[in-house]
Design an enzyme around this catalytic site. Structure first.
Site, PDB file in Angstrom:
ATOM      1  N   ASP A  77      14.250   1.662  -0.294  1.00  0.00           N
ATOM      2  CA  ASP A  77      14.435   2.686   0.752  1.00  0.00           C
ATOM      3  C   ASP A  77      15.891   2.823   1.186  1.00  0.00           C
ATOM      4  O   ASP A  77      16.350   3.933   1.463  1.00  0.00           O
ATOM      5  CB  ASP A  77      13.612   2.326   2.003  1.00  0.00           C
ATOM      6  CG  ASP A  77      12.122   2.330   1.721  1.00  0.00           C
ATOM      7  OD1 ASP A  77      11.722   2.952   0.725  1.00  0.00           O
ATOM      8  OD2 ASP A  77      11.390   1.702   2.497  1.00  0.00           O
TER       9      ASP A  77
HETATM   10  P1  NAP Z   1      12.054  -1.819   0.267  1.00  0.00           P
HETATM   11  O1  NAP Z   1      12.356  -0.380   0.415  1.00  0.00           O
HETATM   12  O2  NAP Z   1      10.867  -2.368   0.946  1.00  0.00           O
HETATM   13  O3  NAP Z   1      11.951  -2.062  -1.317  1.00  0.00           O
HETATM   14  C1  NAP Z   1      11.860  -3.324  -1.840  1.00  0.00           C
HETATM   15  C2  NAP Z   1      11.679  -3.180  -3.337  1.00  0.00           C
HETATM   16  O4  NAP Z   1      11.724  -4.495  -3.873  1.00  0.00           O
HETATM   17  C3  NAP Z   1      10.349  -2.576  -3.726  1.00  0.00           C
HETATM   18  O5  NAP Z   1      10.511  -1.263  -4.174  1.00  0.00           O
HETATM   19  C4  NAP Z   1       9.818  -3.508  -4.823  1.00  0.00           C
HETATM   20  O6  NAP Z   1       9.590  -2.770  -6.026  1.00  0.00           O
HETATM   21  C5  NAP Z   1      10.960  -4.494  -5.048  1.00  0.00           C
HETATM   22  N1  NAP Z   1      10.461  -5.857  -5.268  1.00  0.00           N
HETATM   23  C6  NAP Z   1       9.494  -6.522  -4.614  1.00  0.00           C
HETATM   24  N2  NAP Z   1       9.323  -7.748  -5.119  1.00  0.00           N
HETATM   25  C7  NAP Z   1      10.222  -7.856  -6.129  1.00  0.00           C
HETATM   26  C8  NAP Z   1      10.543  -8.887  -7.029  1.00  0.00           C
HETATM   27  N3  NAP Z   1       9.890 -10.070  -7.035  1.00  0.00           N
HETATM   28  N4  NAP Z   1      11.520  -8.673  -7.929  1.00  0.00           N
HETATM   29  C9  NAP Z   1      12.166  -7.476  -7.972  1.00  0.00           C
HETATM   30  N5  NAP Z   1      11.918  -6.470  -7.128  1.00  0.00           N
HETATM   31  C10 NAP Z   1      10.948  -6.662  -6.210  1.00  0.00           C
HETATM   32  O7  NAP Z   1      13.270  -2.741   0.698  1.00  0.00           O
HETATM   33  P2  NAP Z   1      14.701  -2.389   1.260  1.00  0.00           P
HETATM   34  O8  NAP Z   1      15.408  -1.411   0.379  1.00  0.00           O
HETATM   35  O9  NAP Z   1      15.328  -3.717   1.535  1.00  0.00           O
HETATM   36  O10 NAP Z   1      14.409  -1.618   2.606  1.00  0.00           O
HETATM   37  C11 NAP Z   1      13.849  -2.247   3.756  1.00  0.00           C
HETATM   38  C12 NAP Z   1      12.739  -1.386   4.333  1.00  0.00           C
HETATM   39  O11 NAP Z   1      12.135  -2.085   5.441  1.00  0.00           O
HETATM   40  C13 NAP Z   1      13.253  -0.078   4.891  1.00  0.00           C
HETATM   41  O12 NAP Z   1      12.261   0.917   4.752  1.00  0.00           O
HETATM   42  C14 NAP Z   1      13.449  -0.403   6.363  1.00  0.00           C
HETATM   43  O13 NAP Z   1      13.429   0.725   7.209  1.00  0.00           O
HETATM   44  C15 NAP Z   1      12.239  -1.285   6.603  1.00  0.00           C
HETATM   45  N6  NAP Z   1      12.463  -2.072   7.811  1.00  0.00           N
HETATM   46  C16 NAP Z   1      13.359  -3.087   7.807  1.00  0.00           C
HETATM   47  C17 NAP Z   1      13.631  -3.747   8.977  1.00  0.00           C
HETATM   48  C18 NAP Z   1      14.664  -4.827   9.051  1.00  0.00           C
HETATM   49  O14 NAP Z   1      14.948  -5.259  10.148  1.00  0.00           O
HETATM   50  N7  NAP Z   1      15.247  -5.259   7.943  1.00  0.00           N
HETATM   51  C19 NAP Z   1      12.969  -3.405  10.144  1.00  0.00           C
HETATM   52  C20 NAP Z   1      12.035  -2.356  10.103  1.00  0.00           C
HETATM   53  C21 NAP Z   1      11.795  -1.719   8.922  1.00  0.00           C
HETATM   54  P3  NAP Z   1       8.566  -3.327  -7.130  1.00  0.00           P
HETATM   55  O15 NAP Z   1       7.262  -3.544  -6.441  1.00  0.00           O
HETATM   56  O16 NAP Z   1       8.548  -2.251  -8.161  1.00  0.00           O
HETATM   57  O17 NAP Z   1       9.148  -4.600  -7.661  1.00  0.00           O
END
Ligand code: NAP
Length: 456
Positions: free
Chosen positions: A382
């Site tokens: 994301d």
């Molecule tokens: P993300 O959008 O959740 O994407 C994580 C990606 O990691 C997934 O597409 C997944 O694809 C891949 N993945 C999972 N396990 C894996 C593995 N073992 N090896 C390789 N890839 C793997 O993560 P992000 O880009 O870090 O974004 C964070 C999200 O969380 C945002 O939407 C944000 O708004 C939300 N959020 C974060 C917080 C915070 O405080 N950090 C708070 C509220 C909301 P596959 O399944 O294809 O592997």
């Protein structure tokens, strides 16, 4: 004895403030944790010296119970920190609400208006935070459905519950003798806590937890007024304000408003957004990817939740060292909400001893990315989605992102074409300059290190 207790409370209040100050920067964070623990130990020690304690028996039972619950909680994995935090807020808030309940029945009807108001605030916030935190835990742990559950007039129903609890609180302040109203107020607060979380999607839970943190803090500060305990007032206010500030930071990083998080039912569009048509993507093997990385002058690594799940941070450090030895300039672009809690990536990379000076904040990384040869996305999704910049229909529209698509080439390590937390497709993967590297982050990075060693 009272002087000793006051002195211990003063020292712990100072230590809590220092702990927050030091926790806000990676190099001093460890010191912040140690000082915070020391402050809490002094606060508990000071309380145990209190001459009002007539028997230590029940305190000992509570101590054992707390330890039995707390030790396994401390062992939950890093990726489960948001739900672990939700559980600790639930317990903290329940403690405040129960102390408030006990104080009400012990003191009523001899409660002055100020104390009765503080007590009502403590109990309402305590009980609603208790059930809301348990619900948030359930959603994050996927024991409960993570999608927002909505029904007609939901906000009206929810706000009416809260309004009814507040009306009863006012009646109790005016006449604390109406004890029969107290359980009704507590019940309404418990019900409001459940209702508060039901319409909120799993993706917004970390923000909500941070907000619940602030409610639990305010409840504890109110308890400080009821018990005339200054340390509780200080610690509760610190907790309340830091939780609130953190929620604001998270909302800003996702370009969302409080009302949108609390009442926006974010995440409902997931299903239809993902089920799009199948478009072609380009993929590559570790061997091909390693040869591109080895030939690059500069590489920007963008870590995300997938790196945390795979526990790939140590392998990522090895990859960094290998590339640096080959003369490649390696930096990391850190998005403020990458992963599942603020600072998630900083903590993991610090654990793997990646030097802080290689870590760039989002704005700095974005100004460098157009000159970078390869942006290597490791388990982030994301936070790299270009739709956030231009697609007004996208749920992530307006969220600041890491502009990896502006680098000369992009490589993305993930296991499949599955979406990230927001549940939406990422157009980055269909970009002509993007190469998909399908596999588990730890295994794939490990293969990259091996391939690069061969080409030494
Ligand atoms: P993300 O959008 O959740 O994407 C994580 C990606 O990691 C997934 O597409 C997944 O694809 C891949 N993945 C999972 N396990 C894996 C593995 N073992 N090896 C390789 N890839 C793997 O993560 P992000 O880009 O870090 O974004 C964070 C999200 O969380 C945002 O939407 C944000 O708004 C939300 N959020 C974060 C917080 C915070 O405080 N950090 C708070 C509220 C909301 P596959 O399944 O294809 O592997």
């Amino acid at each position: 004895m009272q002087h000793v207790i006051s002195f211990l409370y003063l020292v712990s209040a100072a230590l809590f403030i220092l702990a927050l100050k030091w926790l806000s920067a990676v190099p001093t964070a460890r010191r912040g944790v140690v000082v915070g623990v020391l402050g809490m130990a002094l606060a508990v020690g000071g309380t145990l010296l209190s001459p009002e304690i007539v028997s230590y028996r029940w305190i000992a039972v509570a101590f054992v119970l707390g330890t039995v619950i707390g030790v396994p909680m401390a062992m939950m994995p890093m990726t489960a920190v948001p739900q672990r935090t939700a559980l600790s807020h639930a317990f903290g808030a329940l403690a405040a609400a129960l102390v408030g309940t006990a104080e009400f029945y012990l003191r009523t009807p001899n409660l002055d208006r100020f104390t009765a108001s503080a007590l009502a605030l403590e109990v309402i916030l305590g009980f609603l935070t208790f059930t809301a935190s348990l619900m948030a835990f359930g959603k994050l742990q996927e024991i409960l459905p993570t999608r927002p559950i909505t029904f007609p007039f939901q906000n009206v129903v929810n706000l009416s519950l809260l309004a009814a609890a507040v009306v009863i609180a006012v009646l109790l302040v005016l006449d604390p003798g109406r004890t029969a109203l107290f359980p009704v107020m507590a019940g309404l607060a418990l019900a409001f806590g459940v209702q508060l979380i039901i319409p909120i999607g799993g993706a917004d839970m970390p923000t909500v937890i941070s907000l619940l943190n602030s409610y639990a803090g305010i409840s504890a500060a109110a308890m400080g007024f009821v018990l005339d305990n200054k340390l509780l007032i200080v610690a509760g206010s610190l907790d309340g304000s830091s939780g609130f500030i953190l929620s604001i930071i998270m909302c800003k990083a996702m370009n969302r408003s409080f009302t949108n998080v609390l009442f926006g039912a974010f995440g409902q569009v997931q299903a239809q957004a993902v089920a799009g048509e199948k478009k072609p993507v380009r993929s590559a093997t570790a061997e091909e990817a390693a040869s591109i990385l080895g030939a690059a002058n500069s590489v920007m690594i963008v870590p995300g939740y997938g790196m945390a799940v795979a526990q790939a941070q140590h392998k990522v450090r090895e990859l960094t060292d290998t590339l640096v030895r080959k003369g490649v300039d390696v930096k990391f672009a850190i998005h403020p909400v990458a992963g599942r809690m603020p600072g998630h990536m900083n903590v993991l990379l610090a654990e793997a001893d990646v030097p802080y000076d290689r870590l760039l904040e989002m704005e700095d990384a974005n100004s460098e990315l157009p000159q970078v040869d390869v942006a290597l996305v490791i388990g982030a999704n994301d936070v790299t989605n270009p739709a956030a910049r231009h697609d007004k229909a996208s749920p992530v529209y307006g969220m600041p992102i890491i502009d990896v698509d502006k680098a000369r080439a992009v490589m993305v390590i993930k296991r499949s074409m599955n979406p990230g937390f927001a549940g939406i497709d990422n157009e980055l993967y269909y970009n002509d300059k993007t190469l998909m590297l399908f596999g588990d982050a730890k295994a794939f990075v490990s293969d990259l290190v091996k391939e690069l060693a061969h080409t030494a």
